[in-house]
Structure formats: structure tokens, C-alpha cells
Design a protein around this motif. Structure first.
Motif, mmCIF file in Angstrom:
data_model
loop_
_atom_site.group_PDB
_atom_site.id
_atom_site.type_symbol
_atom_site.label_atom_id
_atom_site.label_comp_id
_atom_site.label_asym_id
_atom_site.label_seq_id
_atom_site.Cartn_x
_atom_site.Cartn_y
_atom_site.Cartn_z
ATOM 1 N N GLY A 27 -40.883 11.467 17.362
ATOM 2 C CA GLY A 27 -40.400 12.312 16.260
ATOM 3 C C GLY A 27 -41.528 13.189 15.733
ATOM 4 N N ASP A 28 -42.465 13.542 16.632
ATOM 5 C CA ASP A 28 -43.653 14.317 16.245
ATOM 6 C C ASP A 28 -43.273 15.800 16.247
ATOM 7 O OD1 ASP A 28 -46.180 15.247 15.779
ATOM 8 O OD2 ASP A 28 -47.079 14.430 17.614
ATOM 9 N N GLY A 29 -42.549 16.193 15.238
ATOM 10 C CA GLY A 29 -42.094 17.580 15.214
ATOM 11 C C GLY A 29 -41.482 17.938 13.876
ATOM 12 N N LEU A 30 -40.984 19.133 13.817
ATOM 13 C CA LEU A 30 -40.409 19.696 12.600
ATOM 14 C C LEU A 30 -39.130 20.427 12.967
ATOM 15 C CD1 LEU A 30 -43.728 21.347 11.465
ATOM 16 C CD2 LEU A 30 -42.612 19.499 10.189
ATOM 17 N N PHE A 31 -38.256 20.611 11.978
ATOM 18 C CA PHE A 31 -37.090 21.446 12.248
ATOM 19 C C PHE A 31 -36.679 22.202 11.002
ATOM 20 C CE2 PHE A 31 -33.452 19.030 10.422
ATOM 21 C CZ PHE A 31 -34.049 17.807 10.169
ATOM 22 N N GLU A 32 -35.869 23.199 11.211
ATOM 23 C CA GLU A 32 -35.282 23.966 10.110
ATOM 24 C C GLU A 32 -33.832 24.225 10.458
ATOM 25 O OE1 GLU A 32 -36.306 25.114 7.098
ATOM 26 O OE2 GLU A 32 -38.231 24.132 7.395
ATOM 27 N N THR A 33 -32.976 24.199 9.455
ATOM 28 C CA THR A 33 -31.593 24.639 9.620
ATOM 29 C C THR A 33 -31.433 25.866 8.735
ATOM 30 O OG1 THR A 33 -30.839 22.392 10.005
ATOM 31 C CG2 THR A 33 -29.167 23.995 9.364
ATOM 32 N N GLN A 46 -38.425 31.789 3.251
ATOM 33 C CA GLN A 46 -38.586 30.462 2.637
ATOM 34 C C GLN A 46 -38.541 29.349 3.699
ATOM 35 O OE1 GLN A 46 -36.786 32.969 1.474
ATOM 36 N NE2 GLN A 46 -37.272 33.203 -0.690
ATOM 37 N N HIS A 47 -37.657 29.497 4.682
ATOM 38 C CA HIS A 47 -37.605 28.492 5.758
ATOM 39 C C HIS A 47 -38.902 28.519 6.568
ATOM 40 C CE1 HIS A 47 -33.480 26.992 5.428
ATOM 41 N NE2 HIS A 47 -33.116 28.228 5.124
ATOM 42 N N LEU A 48 -39.366 29.734 6.862
ATOM 43 C CA LEU A 48 -40.600 29.875 7.641
ATOM 44 C C LEU A 48 -41.784 29.277 6.887
ATOM 45 C CD1 LEU A 48 -42.049 31.063 10.129
ATOM 46 C CD2 LEU A 48 -42.308 33.202 8.837
ATOM 47 N N ALA A 49 -41.825 29.528 5.576
ATOM 48 C CA ALA A 49 -42.946 29.005 4.775
ATOM 49 C C ALA A 49 -42.942 27.475 4.815
ATOM 50 C CB ALA A 49 -42.832 29.508 3.334
ATOM 51 N N ARG A 50 -41.741 26.859 4.735
ATOM 52 C CA ARG A 50 -41.680 25.387 4.779
ATOM 53 C C ARG A 50 -42.103 24.873 6.151
ATOM 54 N NH1 ARG A 50 -36.126 22.780 2.978
ATOM 55 N NH2 ARG A 50 -35.433 23.647 4.951
ATOM 56 N N LEU A 51 -41.661 25.585 7.195
ATOM 57 C CA LEU A 51 -42.045 25.202 8.561
ATOM 58 C C LEU A 51 -43.570 25.298 8.718
ATOM 59 C CD1 LEU A 51 -40.815 24.551 11.422
ATOM 60 C CD2 LEU A 51 -40.971 27.011 11.878
ATOM 61 N N GLN A 52 -44.144 26.363 8.198
ATOM 62 C CA GLN A 52 -45.593 26.568 8.299
ATOM 63 C C GLN A 52 -46.354 25.484 7.538
ATOM 64 O OE1 GLN A 52 -47.425 29.424 9.985
ATOM 65 N NE2 GLN A 52 -48.756 27.626 9.801
ATOM 66 N N ARG A 53 -45.856 25.142 6.337
ATOM 67 C CA ARG A 53 -46.514 24.075 5.558
ATOM 68 C C ARG A 53 -46.462 22.754 6.324
ATOM 69 N NH1 ARG A 53 -43.519 26.159 1.190
ATOM 70 N NH2 ARG A 53 -42.103 24.362 1.206
ATOM 71 N N VAL A 207 -34.508 24.729 0.423
ATOM 72 C CA VAL A 207 -34.436 26.187 0.242
ATOM 73 C C VAL A 207 -33.278 26.520 -0.707
ATOM 74 C CG1 VAL A 207 -33.959 28.355 1.456
ATOM 75 C CG2 VAL A 207 -35.555 26.689 2.438
ATOM 76 N N THR A 208 -32.153 25.811 -0.562
ATOM 77 C CA THR A 208 -31.002 26.046 -1.434
ATOM 78 C C THR A 208 -31.338 25.638 -2.878
ATOM 79 O OG1 THR A 208 -29.769 25.310 0.504
ATOM 80 C CG2 THR A 208 -28.477 25.847 -1.444
ATOM 81 N N ARG A 209 -32.125 24.579 -3.022
ATOM 82 C CA ARG A 209 -32.570 24.141 -4.365
ATOM 83 C C ARG A 209 -33.288 25.281 -5.083
ATOM 84 N NH1 ARG A 209 -37.404 21.857 -6.375
ATOM 85 N NH2 ARG A 209 -37.159 20.121 -7.833
ATOM 86 N N GLU A 210 -34.168 25.959 -4.340
ATOM 87 C CA GLU A 210 -34.904 27.090 -4.926
ATOM 88 C C GLU A 210 -33.954 28.212 -5.340
ATOM 89 O OE1 GLU A 210 -38.218 29.278 -2.959
ATOM 90 O OE2 GLU A 210 -38.647 27.289 -2.124
ATOM 91 N N VAL A 211 -32.950 28.464 -4.479
ATOM 92 C CA VAL A 211 -31.968 29.519 -4.790
ATOM 93 C C VAL A 211 -31.237 29.158 -6.086
ATOM 94 C CG1 VAL A 211 -29.845 30.657 -4.015
ATOM 95 C CG2 VAL A 211 -31.650 30.166 -2.356
ATOM 96 N N ILE A 212 -30.911 27.875 -6.254
ATOM 97 C CA ILE A 212 -30.192 27.438 -7.461
ATOM 98 C C ILE A 212 -31.038 27.683 -8.714
ATOM 99 C CG2 ILE A 212 -29.325 25.370 -8.658
ATOM 100 C CD1 ILE A 212 -28.315 24.483 -5.826
ATOM 101 N N PHE A 213 -32.340 27.522 -8.600
ATOM 102 C CA PHE A 213 -33.213 27.813 -9.743
ATOM 103 C C PHE A 213 -33.018 29.275 -10.173
ATOM 104 C CE2 PHE A 213 -36.849 24.454 -9.494
ATOM 105 C CZ PHE A 213 -35.907 23.443 -9.339
ATOM 106 N N GLU A 214 -32.973 30.185 -9.184
ATOM 107 C CA GLU A 214 -32.794 31.609 -9.509
ATOM 108 C C GLU A 214 -31.426 31.852 -10.140
ATOM 109 O OE1 GLU A 214 -34.926 32.731 -5.300
ATOM 110 O OE2 GLU A 214 -33.258 33.971 -5.942
ATOM 111 N N SER A 242 -26.975 20.318 -2.890
ATOM 112 C CA SER A 242 -27.242 21.610 -2.239
ATOM 113 C C SER A 242 -27.861 21.387 -0.868
ATOM 114 C CB SER A 242 -28.185 22.455 -3.098
ATOM 115 O OG SER A 242 -29.480 21.899 -3.119
ATOM 116 N N VAL A 243 -27.377 22.158 0.090
ATOM 117 C CA VAL A 243 -27.912 22.103 1.455
ATOM 118 C C VAL A 243 -27.526 23.398 2.160
ATOM 119 C CG1 VAL A 243 -25.870 20.781 2.236
ATOM 120 C CG2 VAL A 243 -27.907 20.829 3.652
ATOM 121 N N THR A 244 -28.419 23.879 2.987
ATOM 122 C CA THR A 244 -28.199 25.128 3.708
ATOM 123 C C THR A 244 -26.846 25.167 4.410
ATOM 124 O OG1 THR A 244 -30.538 25.519 4.046
ATOM 125 C CG2 THR A 244 -29.051 26.471 5.688
ATOM 126 N N SER A 245 -26.474 24.059 5.062
ATOM 127 C CA SER A 245 -25.275 24.080 5.914
ATOM 128 C C SER A 245 -23.990 24.241 5.120
ATOM 129 C CB SER A 245 -25.208 22.812 6.762
ATOM 130 O OG SER A 245 -25.208 21.689 5.917
#
Ligand SMILES: Cc1ncc(COP(=O)(O)O)c(C=O)c1O
Length: 282
Positions: A27-33, A46-53, A207-214, A242-245
Motif C-alpha cells: 500500500g506504498d502509494g497515494l490516490f486521488e478521486t 487542491q487535489h494536486l496540492a494534497r497529492l504533492q503533500r 477537498v469538498t470540506r474546503e469547498v464547504i468552508f467557502e 462531504s466527499v468528492t464522489s
């Protein structure tokens, strides 16, 4: 279905990854939806920034620049004839010598797939029943802040929900607070304030959580990062996830008990759909 594998568009039958890939072994990896709407990626930066972090934290490199990844994603959706869909981006550390040491695993494996939306259709805002999982999340876990390919706690929690016929499981952390869903962030409403746990409670910064803040700010609601016990949660004026999907999902039952429902949840759902359309249709 066409799949993007390491920069090549191939039929899914040919999209094959090594049995020595560390994503498979550890499980040595990352993913984004990511939500694709009108053929465009919603909130890609925002997804890219999380992936990069996540990649920085795990100390592996993103094999391609963000613009290239976004272009491939949009091309893939087109190739699969899906203009409104979900993109799953999977990045593992790739193959390397036997053992946990990541030394020598220098070529990350990149896979992108697209998937129909299912229940995320705007005309039918979802309503979920939730159950409280017996699985505990470690409070303050730094790994929880990244979308790593290690999701066993969430898989166990979700299977508990499945067994009880519920749509989602809520998880409690080792401090005794309800902190998130198996694949969603948690919000509750209290006197027109939109409340949600702190990231440090051991949750994913959605990412959706952040959108809800706005959106909440635009609706004139205060956002409060707070703690909540399972008992207090059942007394809230409204609960949503909240979730992207699926976007923003109101909850109507928790462990079989009917929950109160707030008009604010629906107002946020509508605002979310409007923002999604505005950002992807211009
Ligand atoms: C554990 C967890 N929390 C929250 C979320 C919501 O994150 P996002 O809004 O970025 O989809 C997810 C998404 O899969 C998740 O797995």
C-alpha cells in the motif's frame, strides 16, 4: 474502458501492473478521486496540492507535472465518452528490491481510470443513513492527513455499514470523538454554525470540506472546528457528510435513530451544485 498507465492510453485488459509493485505489496502509494464535470476537472489544484503533500511526506516524486496529469485525465474521460464522471488517480512508489526499504524504487507507477458518477447526480441529492463503527482512528495520526493507499480501518468500517444496510460508517477517534466517515468528512449544524472536526483529530483534509468552508461563508454561516461525542452528534440540528464522489450528503438516520434535518444542509447542497457548474462550464 481505456486506462492511462504510465503515460500510455491502453485498453483495461492491457493495463497491468507488476506483482512487485509496492502499491500492491505494501500500500506504498497515494490516490486521488477527482470530480470531472463538463469534461473538466473540479478543484484540480487542491487535489494536486494534497497529492504533492502526500508524495513529499512519503518521500517520493510526482513523475509528471500537474498540468500534464490534468491533460491526461481530461483526455482519458473523452476517450471513455464520459464528460461527467469520477477520475481515480493512483500513484505508487513502483517496484524495488524485496523488503520495506524504499531504496531502489525510483520509478513511480501512475494509473488513471474514469468511472460513472452513480449517486452523485445533481437532481437527486443523496440522503444517507449512517452507523457508528467499532473501528477507532488514532487521534493526531499524521498519516491520516494524506490520501495514502492504506485504508484498512476505513474498509473495516465500511464493511460494518454494509452488513447493517447503512450507507456510511462514522468513525470515533481514540479521544472518543466522532471525526469522519469511512470515506467522507463530517459536519453538524448548531445554531446556524457549521461545525466540523479539526484536521489534527486524525482525519483527511477533504477537498469538498474546503469547498464547504467557502460556501458556508457565502451563506453567512460561521464555520467552527470542534469536537463532538456520539451522543452529542445525535442531538445536532442537522448532520451532513462531504466527499468528492457524491458532494454534500445529508444524513437522516444514525444507528437506526432518526436525525433532525436542517434546511442549511440543503442550502449548502444547492450552493455546491451551483459552484460545480460555474467552475466547470465557463
Ligand atoms: C477518510 C476520508 N475522509 C474524507 C474524504 C473526503 O475527501 P474529498 O472531499 O477530498 O473527497 C475521503 C475521500 O475519499 C476519505 O477517504
Amino acid at each position: 474502458m481505456i486506462v492511462l498507465l504510465n503515460g500510455k492510453f491502453v485498453p483495461e485488459e492491457q493495463a497491468v501492473v507488476s506483482v512487485f509493485d509496492r502499491g500492491f505489496l505494501y500500500g506504498d502509494g497515494l490516490f486521488e478521486t477527482v470530480r470531472i464535470s463538463n469534461g473538466r476537472l473540479f478543484r484540480w489544484p487542491q487535489h494536486l496540492a494534497r497529492l504533492q503533500r502526500g508524495a513529499d511526506f512519503l518521500k517520493f516524486r510526482l513523475p509528471h507535472p500537474g498540468d500534464q496529469l490534468a491533460n491526461w485525465a481530461q483526455e482519458l474521460a473523452r476517450a471513455n465518452g464520459l464528460s461527467d464522471c469520477l477520475l481515480r488517480l493512483n500513484l505508487s512508489r513502483g517496484t524495488g528490491p524485496r523488503g520495506y526499504s524504499p531504496r531502489g524504487a525510483d520509478n513511480p507507477t501512475l494509473v488513471m481510470t474514469t468511472h460513472p458518477l452513480g449517486e452523485a447526480h445533481p437532481q437527486t441529492p443523496p440522503i444517507w443513513s449512517v452507523v457508528t463503527s467499532s473501528v477507532r482512528l488514532p487521534a493526531e495520526d499524521p498519516l491520516a492527513h494524506f490520501k495514502t493507499s492504506n485504508k484498512l480501518a476505513q474498509i473495516l468500517a465500511r464493511s460494518e455499514a454494509d452488513a447493517l444496510g447503512a450507507d456510511e460508517a462514522l468513525l470515533i477517534n481514540t479521544d472518543g470523538h466522532v471525526v469522519e466517515g469511512s470515506s467522507s468528512n463530517l459536519f453538524w449544524i448548531q445554531e446556524r454554525r457549521i461545525c466540523t472536526p479539526r484536521i489534527e483529530a486524525g482525519i483527511l483534509p477533504g477537498v469538498t470540506r474546503e469547498v464547504i468552508f467557502e460556501l458556508a461563508t457565502n451563506l453567512g454561516c460561521e464555520i467552527v472546528e470542534a469536537e463532538i461525542t456520539p451522543q452529542q452528534l445525535t442531538e445536532a440540528e442537522g448532520i451532513f457528510l462531504s466527499v468528492t464522489s457524491a458532494g454534500i450528503i445529508e444524513c437522516d438516520r444514525s444507528d437506526g435513530v432518526a436525525l433532525r434535518r436542517s434546511p442549511l444542509s440543503h442550502a449548502l447542497q444547492t450552493a455546491y451544485q451551483e459552484l460545480l457548474a460555474a467552475e466547470t462550464h465557463r
